[in-house]
Write a protein that holds these residues in place. Structure first.
Motif, PDB file in Angstrom:
ATOM      1  N   ARG A 191       0.830  -1.207   0.000  1.00  0.00           N
ATOM      2  CA  ARG A 191       0.000   0.000   0.000  1.00  0.00           C
ATOM      3  C   ARG A 191       0.863   1.257   0.000  1.00  0.00           C
ATOM      4  NH1 ARG A 191      -0.041  -1.807   5.258  1.00  0.00           N
ATOM      5  NH2 ARG A 191       0.305  -0.280   6.908  1.00  0.00           N
ATOM      6  N   SER A 192       0.326   2.288  -0.636  1.00  0.00           N
ATOM      7  CA  SER A 192       1.016   3.579  -0.669  1.00  0.00           C
ATOM      8  C   SER A 192       0.304   4.618   0.175  1.00  0.00           C
ATOM      9  CB  SER A 192       1.110   4.083  -2.114  1.00  0.00           C
ATOM     10  OG  SER A 192      -0.184   4.327  -2.640  1.00  0.00           O
ATOM     11  N   GLY A 193      -0.832   4.230   0.776  1.00  0.00           N
ATOM     12  CA  GLY A 193      -1.605   5.161   1.593  1.00  0.00           C
ATOM     13  C   GLY A 193      -2.822   4.459   2.165  1.00  0.00           C
ATOM     14  N   ARG A 194      -3.985   5.086   2.070  1.00  0.00           N
ATOM     15  CA  ARG A 194      -5.196   4.550   2.677  1.00  0.00           C
ATOM     16  C   ARG A 194      -5.739   3.318   1.943  1.00  0.00           C
ATOM     17  NH1 ARG A 194      -8.142   8.442   5.839  1.00  0.00           N
ATOM     18  NH2 ARG A 194     -10.094   7.567   5.051  1.00  0.00           N
ATOM     19  N   ARG A 195      -5.566   3.268   0.626  1.00  0.00           N
ATOM     20  CA  ARG A 195      -6.042   2.098  -0.107  1.00  0.00           C
ATOM     21  C   ARG A 195      -5.280   0.865   0.363  1.00  0.00           C
ATOM     22  NH1 ARG A 195      -9.167   1.540  -4.474  1.00  0.00           N
ATOM     23  NH2 ARG A 195      -9.142   3.758  -5.016  1.00  0.00           N
ATOM     24  N   HIS A 196      -5.985  -0.251   0.551  1.00  0.00           N
ATOM     25  CA  HIS A 196      -5.373  -1.460   1.101  1.00  0.00           C
ATOM     26  C   HIS A 196      -4.124  -1.867   0.327  1.00  0.00           C
ATOM     27  CE1 HIS A 196      -4.796  -5.847   1.459  1.00  0.00           C
ATOM     28  NE2 HIS A 196      -5.142  -5.669   2.725  1.00  0.00           N
ATOM     29  N   HIS A 197      -4.165  -1.761  -1.000  1.00  0.00           N
ATOM     30  CA  HIS A 197      -2.952  -1.972  -1.792  1.00  0.00           C
ATOM     31  C   HIS A 197      -3.059  -1.241  -3.117  1.00  0.00           C
ATOM     32  CE1 HIS A 197      -5.663  -5.343  -2.827  1.00  0.00           C
ATOM     33  NE2 HIS A 197      -5.075  -5.384  -4.023  1.00  0.00           N
ATOM     34  N   SER A 198      -1.911  -0.709  -3.546  1.00  0.00           N
ATOM     35  CA  SER A 198      -1.790  -0.104  -4.867  1.00  0.00           C
ATOM     36  C   SER A 198      -1.040  -1.018  -5.823  1.00  0.00           C
ATOM     37  CB  SER A 198      -1.059   1.241  -4.776  1.00  0.00           C
ATOM     38  OG  SER A 198      -1.844   2.197  -4.093  1.00  0.00           O
ATOM     39  N   ILE A 199      -0.250  -1.948  -5.253  1.00  0.00           N
ATOM     40  CA  ILE A 199       0.480  -2.947  -6.035  1.00  0.00           C
ATOM     41  C   ILE A 199       0.313  -4.309  -5.361  1.00  0.00           C
ATOM     42  CG2 ILE A 199       2.746  -3.761  -6.795  1.00  0.00           C
ATOM     43  CD1 ILE A 199       2.032  -1.355  -8.343  1.00  0.00           C
ATOM     44  N   ALA A 200      -0.049  -5.320  -6.163  1.00  0.00           N
ATOM     45  CA  ALA A 200      -0.034  -6.703  -5.688  1.00  0.00           C
ATOM     46  C   ALA A 200       0.997  -7.458  -6.522  1.00  0.00           C
ATOM     47  CB  ALA A 200      -1.402  -7.353  -5.831  1.00  0.00           C
ATOM     48  N   VAL A 201       1.938  -8.096  -5.839  1.00  0.00           N
ATOM     49  CA  VAL A 201       3.009  -8.841  -6.509  1.00  0.00           C
ATOM     50  C   VAL A 201       2.797 -10.325  -6.228  1.00  0.00           C
ATOM     51  CG1 VAL A 201       5.482  -9.235  -6.684  1.00  0.00           C
ATOM     52  CG2 VAL A 201       4.619  -6.913  -6.302  1.00  0.00           C
ATOM     53  N   ALA A 202       2.520 -11.101  -7.289  1.00  0.00           N
ATOM     54  CA  ALA A 202       2.236 -12.525  -7.144  1.00  0.00           C
ATOM     55  C   ALA A 202       3.441 -13.339  -7.596  1.00  0.00           C
ATOM     56  CB  ALA A 202       1.009 -12.909  -7.958  1.00  0.00           C
ATOM     57  N   ASN A 203       4.019 -14.081  -6.675  1.00  0.00           N
ATOM     58  CA  ASN A 203       5.150 -14.955  -6.970  1.00  0.00           C
ATOM     59  C   ASN A 203       4.614 -16.273  -7.522  1.00  0.00           C
ATOM     60  OD1 ASN A 203       7.470 -16.461  -7.037  1.00  0.00           O
ATOM     61  ND2 ASN A 203       7.616 -16.735  -4.830  1.00  0.00           N
ATOM     62  N   VAL A 204       4.918 -16.555  -8.781  1.00  0.00           N
ATOM     63  CA  VAL A 204       4.452 -17.780  -9.417  1.00  0.00           C
ATOM     64  C   VAL A 204       5.501 -18.865  -9.151  1.00  0.00           C
ATOM     65  CG1 VAL A 204       3.562 -18.797 -11.545  1.00  0.00           C
ATOM     66  CG2 VAL A 204       3.401 -16.333 -11.183  1.00  0.00           C
ATOM     67  N   ALA A 205       5.370 -19.518  -8.025  1.00  0.00           N
ATOM     68  CA  ALA A 205       6.344 -20.534  -7.629  1.00  0.00           C
ATOM     69  C   ALA A 205       6.034 -21.861  -8.321  1.00  0.00           C
ATOM     70  CB  ALA A 205       6.318 -20.712  -6.113  1.00  0.00           C
ATOM     71  N   GLY A 206       7.068 -22.614  -8.598  1.00  0.00           N
ATOM     72  CA  GLY A 206       6.899 -23.929  -9.201  1.00  0.00           C
ATOM     73  C   GLY A 206       6.826 -23.918 -10.710  1.00  0.00           C
ATOM     74  N   LEU A 207       6.901 -22.758 -11.325  1.00  0.00           N
ATOM     75  CA  LEU A 207       6.892 -22.661 -12.784  1.00  0.00           C
ATOM     76  C   LEU A 207       8.181 -22.004 -13.252  1.00  0.00           C
ATOM     77  CD1 LEU A 207       3.224 -21.467 -13.496  1.00  0.00           C
ATOM     78  CD2 LEU A 207       4.116 -23.797 -13.594  1.00  0.00           C
ATOM     79  N   ALA A 208       8.701 -22.475 -14.384  1.00  0.00           N
ATOM     80  CA  ALA A 208       9.968 -21.939 -14.888  1.00  0.00           C
ATOM     81  C   ALA A 208       9.795 -20.559 -15.502  1.00  0.00           C
ATOM     82  CB  ALA A 208      10.554 -22.899 -15.919  1.00  0.00           C
ATOM     83  N   ILE A 209       8.590 -20.295 -16.055  1.00  0.00           N
ATOM     84  CA  ILE A 209       8.342 -18.998 -16.679  1.00  0.00           C
ATOM     85  C   ILE A 209       7.032 -18.432 -16.160  1.00  0.00           C
ATOM     86  CG2 ILE A 209       9.620 -19.552 -18.791  1.00  0.00           C
ATOM     87  CD1 ILE A 209       6.933 -20.095 -20.142  1.00  0.00           C
ATOM     88  N   ASP A 210       6.879 -17.129 -16.294  1.00  0.00           N
ATOM     89  CA  ASP A 210       5.654 -16.447 -15.898  1.00  0.00           C
ATOM     90  C   ASP A 210       4.553 -16.826 -16.892  1.00  0.00           C
ATOM     91  OD1 ASP A 210       3.624 -14.644 -15.331  1.00  0.00           O
ATOM     92  OD2 ASP A 210       4.992 -12.973 -14.941  1.00  0.00           O
ATOM     93  N   PRO A 211       3.416 -17.388 -16.427  1.00  0.00           N
ATOM     94  CA  PRO A 211       2.380 -17.844 -17.354  1.00  0.00           C
ATOM     95  C   PRO A 211       1.511 -16.721 -17.925  1.00  0.00           C
ATOM     96  CG  PRO A 211       1.673 -18.217 -15.104  1.00  0.00           C
ATOM     97  CD  PRO A 211       3.090 -17.703 -15.025  1.00  0.00           C
ATOM     98  N   ILE A 212       1.636 -15.508 -17.389  1.00  0.00           N
ATOM     99  CA  ILE A 212       0.797 -14.399 -17.839  1.00  0.00           C
ATOM    100  C   ILE A 212       1.513 -13.654 -18.967  1.00  0.00           C
ATOM    101  CG2 ILE A 212      -0.408 -12.300 -17.146  1.00  0.00           C
ATOM    102  CD1 ILE A 212      -1.496 -14.833 -15.839  1.00  0.00           C
ATOM    103  N   ARG A 213       0.863 -13.558 -20.134  1.00  0.00           N
ATOM    104  CA  ARG A 213       1.491 -12.885 -21.279  1.00  0.00           C
ATOM    105  C   ARG A 213       1.668 -11.400 -21.026  1.00  0.00           C
ATOM    106  NH1 ARG A 213      -0.097  -9.417 -25.019  1.00  0.00           N
ATOM    107  NH2 ARG A 213      -2.271  -9.523 -24.360  1.00  0.00           N
TER     108      ARG A 213
END
Length: 322
Positions: A191-213
């Motif tokens: 979070r950068s302020g009052r909003r619960h989060h402005s950035i969500a970072v999802a660690n894709v564990a167990g995969l060799a590459i990021d599945p999201i294009r």
């Protein structure tokens, strides 16, 4: 020398999307989600959520992706701190042109590289419109909370977390651990302020590459009323746009939301009524790890979830009338 803490001085102001599907974007934004759309030229669309001239800038191009995120900074002192940190990290900083600033509805902007090819743009003054937005919704929640949040998947979460933390002094709200198919997601919410989060970072564990294009998995906007959330949900389906995840409620921020697929392929989350980290909560906030993304829902769209939401809507109306 003591490092200045600029937490709370910046928030997500706009996103820039490059796409060849401007006709579909116009229909998606105006008719499905219910945003105010300005067709500036044959190659440029802008979406409004509030009095700001621009919250989404859609420009013709091949990427079919988010190409930049603009961060509004409160004051020139914090602005110089951010520029100094970018320079110290070896990032090339350039000033945007007057035309680029005008398209984004800001007076001036500076830019430098960000994670996954998303340029980071910062500005201090946004331009506002003298006319009220023409929308199918009553309002969106913006203001000091910014326009919403970005969710990004990665196989290198520490690098992304460090980038945002070093730049804007973001704070960790909480984490979620979830398994989707072969992937184990460990998601951190910043979070950068009052909003619960402005950035969500999802660690894709167990995969060799990021599945999201795409560079972002989703962009979030917050709608002001439950009635408008449900109405937009039905419009998205009726107009034939893909629904990625039906209405549900998250475990951590308690936001009620659905996820639909934009014409460029990344998802748009339309949410309602998340937790707000007020100054009082900020003093005692402790990050928590949650097991699972959703308390309920967020499944493929179907009759069961729609029926459940209709009942929930009736209950809320009954409480309001009571």
């Amino acid at each position: 020398m003591t490092r200045p803490d600029i937490f709370g001085a910046a928030r997500l102001g706009y996103v820039v999307v490059e796409s060849r599907r401007l006709t579909e974007w116009n229909r998606f934004g105006a008719d499905a989600i219910g945003l105010h759309v300005d067709a500036l030229t044959r190659d440029t669309l802008r979406f409004r959520l509030d009095d700001r001239e621009c919250r989404f800038l859609i420009q013709r191009g091949p990427a079919e992706d988010v190409t930049a995120a603009g961060w509004e900074v409160d004051d020139h002192t914090s602005f110089e701190v951010i520029l100094g940190r970018a320079t110290a990290a070896g990032l090339p900083v350039t000033e945007g042109t007057a035309e680029e600033a005008a398209l984004r509805g800001v007076e001036r902007l500076w830019r430098f590289p960000g994670p996954k090819g998303i340029a980071t743009e910062i500005f201090t003054r946004a331009r506002t419109s003298t006319t009220a937005p023409r929308m199918l919704n009553a309002a969106f929640v913006t203001g000091r909370s910014g326009m919403g949040h970005l969710a990004i998947t990665t196989t290198r979460p520490e690098r992304l977390h460090a980038y945002w933390d070093d730049l804007l002094d973001l704070r960790l709200s909480d984490r979620i651990v979830e398994r989707i198919g072969p992937a184990r997601l460990n998601i951190r919410f910043l979070r950068s302020g009052r909003r619960h989060h402005s950035i969500a970072v999802a660690n894709v564990a167990g995969l060799a590459i990021d599945p999201i294009r795409t560079s972002v998995q989703h962009v979030n906007i917050e709608i002001a009323t439950l009635d408008d959330l449900l109405a937009s949900f039905h419009r998205v389906i009726e107009l034939g746009f893909a629904m990625a995840w039906s209405i549900g409620q998250h475990t951590n921020d308690r936001e009620l939301s659905y996820y639909c697929v934009t014409p460029s392929g990344f998802e748009l989350e339309v949410g309602w009524n998340p937790v707000v980290v007020t100054p009082e909560l900020e003093r005692t906030w402790e990050p928590t790890t949650y097991d699972g993304i959703s308390l309920w829902g967020h499944t493929p769209a179907g009759v069961r979830v729609t029926t459940l939401m209709s009942r929930f809507q009736a209950a809320v109306r009954s409480l309001r009338e009571g």
